[in-house]
Design a protein around this motif. Structure first.
Motif, short mmCIF file in Angstrom:
data_model
loop_
_atom_site.label_atom_id
_atom_site.label_comp_id
_atom_site.label_asym_id
_atom_site.label_seq_id
_atom_site.Cartn_x
_atom_site.Cartn_y
_atom_site.Cartn_z
N PRO A 98 0.81 -1.22 0.00
CA PRO A 98 0.00 0.00 0.00
C PRO A 98 0.85 1.27 0.00
O PRO A 98 0.47 2.27 -0.61
N ASP A 99 2.00 1.21 0.66
CA ASP A 99 2.90 2.36 0.66
C ASP A 99 3.38 2.64 -0.76
O ASP A 99 3.39 3.79 -1.22
N HIS A 100 3.77 1.59 -1.48
CA HIS A 100 4.23 1.75 -2.86
C HIS A 100 3.11 2.23 -3.77
O HIS A 100 3.30 3.15 -4.58
N ILE A 101 1.93 1.63 -3.64
CA ILE A 101 0.79 2.02 -4.48
C ILE A 101 0.44 3.48 -4.28
O ILE A 101 0.19 4.22 -5.25
N SER A 102 0.44 3.92 -3.03
CA SER A 102 0.12 5.31 -2.72
C SER A 102 1.10 6.26 -3.41
O SER A 102 0.70 7.26 -4.02
N LEU A 103 2.40 5.94 -3.33
CA LEU A 103 3.42 6.77 -3.96
C LEU A 103 3.32 6.72 -5.49
O LEU A 103 3.49 7.74 -6.16
N ILE A 105 0.63 6.16 -7.34
CA ILE A 105 -0.55 6.93 -7.75
C ILE A 105 -0.24 8.42 -7.71
O ILE A 105 -0.56 9.16 -8.65
N SER A 106 0.40 8.85 -6.63
CA SER A 106 0.75 10.27 -6.48
C SER A 106 1.70 10.72 -7.59
O SER A 106 1.51 11.78 -8.20
N ARG A 107 2.73 9.90 -7.86
CA ARG A 107 3.67 10.23 -8.92
C ARG A 107 2.98 10.35 -10.27
O ARG A 107 3.20 11.30 -11.03
N THR A 108 2.15 9.37 -10.57
CA THR A 108 1.47 9.33 -11.87
C THR A 108 0.55 10.54 -12.05
O THR A 108 0.52 11.15 -13.12
N LYS A 109 -0.18 10.89 -11.02
CA LYS A 109 -1.08 12.05 -11.11
C LYS A 109 -0.32 13.36 -11.30
O LYS A 109 -0.86 14.32 -11.83
N ASN A 110 0.95 13.36 -10.87
CA ASN A 110 1.79 14.55 -11.04
C ASN A 110 2.66 14.47 -12.30
O ASN A 110 3.57 15.27 -12.48
N LEU A 112 4.71 12.08 -13.24
CA LEU A 112 6.03 11.46 -13.06
C LEU A 112 5.89 9.95 -13.05
O LEU A 112 5.14 9.40 -12.24
N LYS A 113 6.61 9.29 -13.93
CA LYS A 113 6.57 7.83 -13.98
C LYS A 113 7.98 7.27 -13.78
O LYS A 113 8.92 7.71 -14.43
N ALA A 114 8.09 6.31 -12.87
CA ALA A 114 9.39 5.70 -12.59
C ALA A 114 9.68 4.62 -13.63
O ALA A 114 8.83 3.79 -13.92
N LYS A 115 10.90 4.66 -14.18
CA LYS A 115 11.32 3.66 -15.15
C LYS A 115 11.89 2.46 -14.42
O LYS A 115 12.75 2.60 -13.55
N ASN A 116 11.40 1.29 -14.76
CA ASN A 116 11.86 0.05 -14.12
C ASN A 116 12.93 -0.58 -14.99
O ASN A 116 12.64 -1.25 -15.98
N GLY A 117 14.19 -0.36 -14.60
CA GLY A 117 15.30 -0.89 -15.39
C GLY A 117 15.42 -2.39 -15.35
O GLY A 117 16.17 -2.97 -16.13
N LEU A 118 14.69 -3.04 -14.43
CA LEU A 118 14.76 -4.50 -14.31
C LEU A 118 13.51 -5.18 -14.87
O LEU A 118 13.28 -6.35 -14.61
N LEU A 119 12.74 -4.44 -15.64
CA LEU A 119 11.47 -4.98 -16.11
C LEU A 119 11.65 -6.27 -16.91
O LEU A 119 10.91 -7.24 -16.72
N TRP A 120 12.63 -6.30 -17.79
CA TRP A 120 12.85 -7.48 -18.62
C TRP A 120 13.17 -8.69 -17.75
O TRP A 120 12.64 -9.78 -17.94
N GLU A 121 14.05 -8.48 -16.75
CA GLU A 121 14.43 -9.57 -15.86
C GLU A 121 13.25 -10.05 -15.02
O GLU A 121 13.08 -11.25 -14.79
N ILE A 122 12.45 -9.11 -14.56
CA ILE A 122 11.28 -9.46 -13.74
C ILE A 122 10.30 -10.31 -14.56
O ILE A 122 9.79 -11.32 -14.08
N LYS A 123 10.07 -9.91 -15.79
CA LYS A 123 9.18 -10.68 -16.67
C LYS A 123 9.71 -12.10 -16.87
O LYS A 123 8.95 -13.06 -16.92
N LYS A 143 -9.67 1.74 -10.79
CA LYS A 143 -10.13 2.32 -9.53
C LYS A 143 -9.85 3.82 -9.46
O LYS A 143 -10.69 4.62 -9.02
N PHE A 144 -8.65 4.22 -9.93
CA PHE A 144 -8.23 5.62 -9.77
C PHE A 144 -8.18 6.39 -11.09
O PHE A 144 -7.75 7.55 -11.10
N ASN A 145 -8.63 5.75 -12.17
CA ASN A 145 -8.69 6.41 -13.48
C ASN A 145 -7.32 6.99 -13.88
O ASN A 145 -7.19 8.16 -14.23
N ILE A 146 -6.30 6.14 -13.81
CA ILE A 146 -4.94 6.54 -14.18
C ILE A 146 -4.34 5.46 -15.07
O ILE A 146 -4.99 4.46 -15.38
N ASP A 147 -3.10 5.66 -15.48
CA ASP A 147 -2.40 4.68 -16.31
C ASP A 147 -1.00 4.48 -15.74
O ASP A 147 -0.08 5.23 -16.03
N LEU A 148 -0.84 3.46 -14.92
CA LEU A 148 0.45 3.21 -14.29
C LEU A 148 1.48 2.64 -15.26
O LEU A 148 2.66 2.90 -15.13
#
Length: 279
Positions: A98-103, A105-110, A112-123, A143-148
């Motif tokens: 929930p702490d991560h989700i809250s941050l 959502i806040s970033r996205t609404k402002n 700002l989107k964080a780039k996940n440099g490990l996305l390929w490895e995670i997949k 739920k929040f009408n955003i695009d994470l």
């Protein structure tokens, strides 16, 4: 049940039939109420009971920092993950997610989107967790009408993986030792005892867990550096940045791992939080 402690209009603490504290969440369930008043069971949407008392204490603090909607969607996602993955998840995920989700959502609404440099490895390495995380992102977006975006799916998948770590004792031992060493360095440089029960310390330790997992699983790091941001953080958080360099030297010497600039940025920001808490 009666109210033992009020958190806000939507959250209260009560005592269950076994005599244990339980957190009750629901829109307006505590509005106009005071300690000792009865709670309308029809207004209770979620009930939380954590066996780990240390985590329970942190969870109560988190409830004062994030919204009821963040808590509810995180709980729904955790329940989904347990069903889909069929694995036990450490209770710490009730704080970290929930702490991560809250941050996020806040970033996205402002904007700002964080780039996940490990996305390929995670997949690749955590396919099942990532598939559940994709559903989680869809739930949050609706739920929040955003695009994470898929980068956040990667971050959420990592939270699932982190909560599963208690199944690998060898990895946990290494990670525990690593975290202890880094905390000792930071504590010494800050000339203070880090309160590991605090929320900022919990966030820092959670970050170190993710970081240590990359090291001990020998995952390739494709994080893209940002020279401009690096220089900004270096100048703005100069004391925290110097401590990060001490950590970097330790990791290089004892773990043969070269800290990327973006990783140094993340560490500096977390150390700065601890530094601000000190002051």
């Amino acid at each position: 049940m009666v109210i033992k402690q009020l958190i806000n209009n939507n959250i209260a603490i009560s005592i269950d039939a076994q005599g244990d504290e339980i957190i009750l969440i629901g829109k307006g369930l505590a509005f106009g109420k005071k300690k000792g008043d009865e709670i309308d069971d029809l207004k209770v949407e979620k009930r939380f009971y954590l066996e780990d008392k240390g985590l329970y204490s942190k969870f109560k603090k988190l409830l004062q920092e994030v919204s009821i909607d963040d808590i509810n969607i995180a709980d729904d996602i955790i329940s989904l993950a347990k069903r889909k993955l069929k694995k036990d998840l450490n209770e710490s995920i009730y704080i970290s997610l929930p702490d991560h989700i809250s941050l996020a959502i806040s970033r996205t609404k402002n904007g700002l989107k964080a780039k996940n440099g490990l996305l390929w490895e995670i997949k690749k390495l955590y396919r099942e967790e990532y598939e559940v995380a994709q559903i989680a992102v869809q739930m949050i977006n609706e739920k929040f009408n955003i695009d994470l975006g898929e980068d956040e799916a990667g971050f959420i998948a990592f939270h699932f993986v982190n909560a599963e770590l208690n199944s690998g004792m060898n990895t946990i031992t290494k990670i525990t030792r690593f975290i202890k060493e880094i905390l000792s360095i930071v504590s010494y440089q800050l000339n203070m005892q880090i309160d590991e029960e605090s929320l900022n310390a919990f966030r820092f330790i959670t970050h170190l867990k993710f970081f240590a997992q990359r090291i001990f699983l020998e995952e390739q790091n494709d994080v893209m550096d940002d020279p401009f941001l690096y220089e900004v953080v270096k100048e703005r958080y100069s004391k925290a940045f110097i401590i990060t360099q001490k950590v970097k030297d330790h990791i290089s010497k004892h773990y043969s791992y070269q800290l990327m600039d973006m990783e140094a940025i993340y560490l500096t920001v977390h150390i700065q939080r601890l530094l601000e808490r000190k002051n």
